[in-house]
Design a protein around this motif. Structure first.
Motif, PDB file in Angstrom:
ATOM      1  N   LEU A  76     -11.839   0.610  81.892  1.00 34.54           N
ATOM      2  CA  LEU A  76     -12.133  -0.138  80.674  1.00 34.54           C
ATOM      3  C   LEU A  76     -11.235   0.307  79.524  1.00 34.54           C
ATOM      4  CD1 LEU A  76     -13.905  -2.186  79.171  1.00 34.54           C
ATOM      5  CD2 LEU A  76     -15.509  -0.327  78.698  1.00 34.54           C
ATOM      6  N   HIS A  79      -7.409  -0.752  80.281  1.00 36.00           N
ATOM      7  CA  HIS A  79      -7.112  -2.180  80.128  1.00 36.00           C
ATOM      8  C   HIS A  79      -7.305  -2.635  78.681  1.00 36.00           C
ATOM      9  CE1 HIS A  79      -6.438  -2.757  84.355  1.00 36.00           C
ATOM     10  NE2 HIS A  79      -7.652  -2.353  84.674  1.00 36.00           N
ATOM     11  N   THR A  80      -8.328  -2.126  78.029  1.00 36.10           N
ATOM     12  CA  THR A  80      -8.574  -2.511  76.633  1.00 36.10           C
ATOM     13  C   THR A  80      -7.454  -2.022  75.724  1.00 36.10           C
ATOM     14  OG1 THR A  80     -10.975  -2.454  76.982  1.00 36.10           O
ATOM     15  CG2 THR A  80     -10.190  -2.331  74.714  1.00 36.10           C
ATOM     16  N   THR A  81      -7.023  -0.787  75.927  1.00 37.74           N
ATOM     17  CA  THR A  81      -5.938  -0.230  75.114  1.00 37.74           C
ATOM     18  C   THR A  81      -4.654  -1.021  75.296  1.00 37.74           C
ATOM     19  OG1 THR A  81      -6.917   1.979  75.256  1.00 37.74           O
ATOM     20  CG2 THR A  81      -4.595   1.844  74.638  1.00 37.74           C
ATOM     21  N   THR A  83      -4.295  -4.200  76.137  1.00 38.43           N
ATOM     22  CA  THR A  83      -4.401  -5.506  75.476  1.00 38.43           C
ATOM     23  C   THR A  83      -4.347  -5.366  73.964  1.00 38.43           C
ATOM     24  OG1 THR A  83      -5.665  -6.465  77.312  1.00 38.43           O
ATOM     25  CG2 THR A  83      -5.904  -7.505  75.160  1.00 38.43           C
ATOM     26  N   LEU A 226      -6.799  -6.835  79.843  1.00 37.84           N
ATOM     27  CA  LEU A 226      -7.965  -7.657  80.160  1.00 37.84           C
ATOM     28  C   LEU A 226      -7.572  -8.924  80.900  1.00 37.84           C
ATOM     29  CD1 LEU A 226      -9.985  -7.280  76.829  1.00 37.84           C
ATOM     30  CD2 LEU A 226     -10.224  -5.994  78.960  1.00 37.84           C
ATOM     31  N   LEU A 248     -15.424  -9.110  76.872  1.00 36.53           N
ATOM     32  CA  LEU A 248     -14.638  -8.111  76.151  1.00 36.53           C
ATOM     33  C   LEU A 248     -13.623  -8.767  75.220  1.00 36.53           C
ATOM     34  CD1 LEU A 248     -14.101  -5.567  79.057  1.00 36.53           C
ATOM     35  CD2 LEU A 248     -15.475  -5.204  76.996  1.00 36.53           C
ATOM     36  N   LEU A 252     -13.807  -8.008  71.243  1.00 39.33           N
ATOM     37  CA  LEU A 252     -12.648  -7.434  70.567  1.00 39.33           C
ATOM     38  C   LEU A 252     -12.074  -8.396  69.532  1.00 39.33           C
ATOM     39  CD1 LEU A 252     -10.846  -5.703  73.573  1.00 39.33           C
ATOM     40  CD2 LEU A 252     -11.993  -4.583  71.666  1.00 39.33           C
TER      41      LEU A 252
END
Length: 278
Positions: A76, A79-81, A83, A226, A248, A252
């Motif tokens: 998580l 992938h979040t970082t 994007t 993501l 997500l 975000l």
């Protein structure tokens, strides 16, 4: 007389009889959560009752479990970082270009006649149509993804700034010229501050499009992000992972928009707007 005043205060929701739960329910954050939480509850109940196919449309509890599993595995954050970094870079690039060209086109009629027709034509091109060209120019790595996101963020910011500058009161411009302000000073001290509300509206729109374009960008051979989770969920038939990625994206996007509004609120604090009356 005091009884009448108290009764009016109670009816308006501001009197002493207003309870803490009532005030809490009127809080903007609570009101904003009512619709998504209500929809999620109805969705969960429908899945448990068998009214919808849970395999194709997993209920919120399964989606939440997928997000927790991604967090526990460390995927998580990774992938979040990835994007967030792409959105930040592309949005910053699009913001800088749009603000510069928008200020130029808004101030100069000659520049506007030169630039605006071409930019308006390019604005009509769908985002996915840029993908083959950017891959050819920049390859499949980060440069092409950032360029695509910047393209999405550019147009609403540019259009809003040009429109805002064109709508500035002519008397303000005349005052600047009487004070012998040069072109750059006139833009920086009069035109852009007066057009600031319109520009900020465009900035919010550009940020929203940056989040939309990052999905297309991450379909360009990304190995993390993501958007990659969306593709991976499709390839493996994991509907919960697809929905988790969409949730997500929504969270975000909303969080960054709220942060942008918070950071820019003071820039337009001078406005005596209708929103402040509420």
């Amino acid at each position: 007389m005091s009884t009448v005043i108290e009764r009016l205060g109670v009816e308006a929701g501001t009197g002493p009889a207003t309870t803490a739960p009532a005030r809490l329910l009127r809080h903007p954050l609570v009101l904003g959560l009512l619709l998504p939480l209500g929809a999620a509850a109805a969705w969960e109940l429908a899945a448990r009752a068998g009214w919808i196919e849970a395999r194709l449309l997993p209920p919120p509890s399964v989606v939440a479990r997928a997000i927790v599993e991604l967090q526990q595995s460390g995927d998580l954050a990774r992938h979040t970082t990835a994007t967030l970094a792409r959105v930040a870079a592309g949005f910053a690039l699009g913001l800088a270009l749009a603000t510069g060209l928008g200020a130029l086109a808004g101030f100069s009629a000659t520049a506007r006649r030169l630039l605006d027709p071409t930019l308006q034509a390019l604005r009509a091109i769908p985002s996915i149509a840029w993908v083959p060209l950017f891959v050819l120019w920049f390859g499949i790595f980060e440069a092409s993804k950032v360029a695509l996101i910047a393209t999405g963020a550019f147009f609403p910011i540019y259009l809003s700034l040009v429109t805002g500058i064109q709508g500035v009161d002519r008397k303000l411009v005349e005052v600047g010229r009487v004070c012998q302000l040069g072109p750059l000073a006139l833009i920086g001290r009069i035109l852009i501050p007066a057009a600031l509300p319109a520009w900020l509206t465009g900035v919010r729109g550009g940020l929203g499009l940056a989040w939309m374009f990052v999905i297309a960008a991450e379909l360009m051979g990304a190995s993390e992000g993501l958007g990659y989770l969306l593709v991976d969920g499709q390839m493996t038939g994991n509907a919960a992972q697809i929905l988790a990625a969409l949730v997500l994206f929504a969270l975000l996007g909303q969080a960054t928009d709220a942060l942008l509004v918070l950071l820019t609120r003071r820039l337009v604090a001078w406005q005596d707007s209708f929103a402040k009356a509420g």
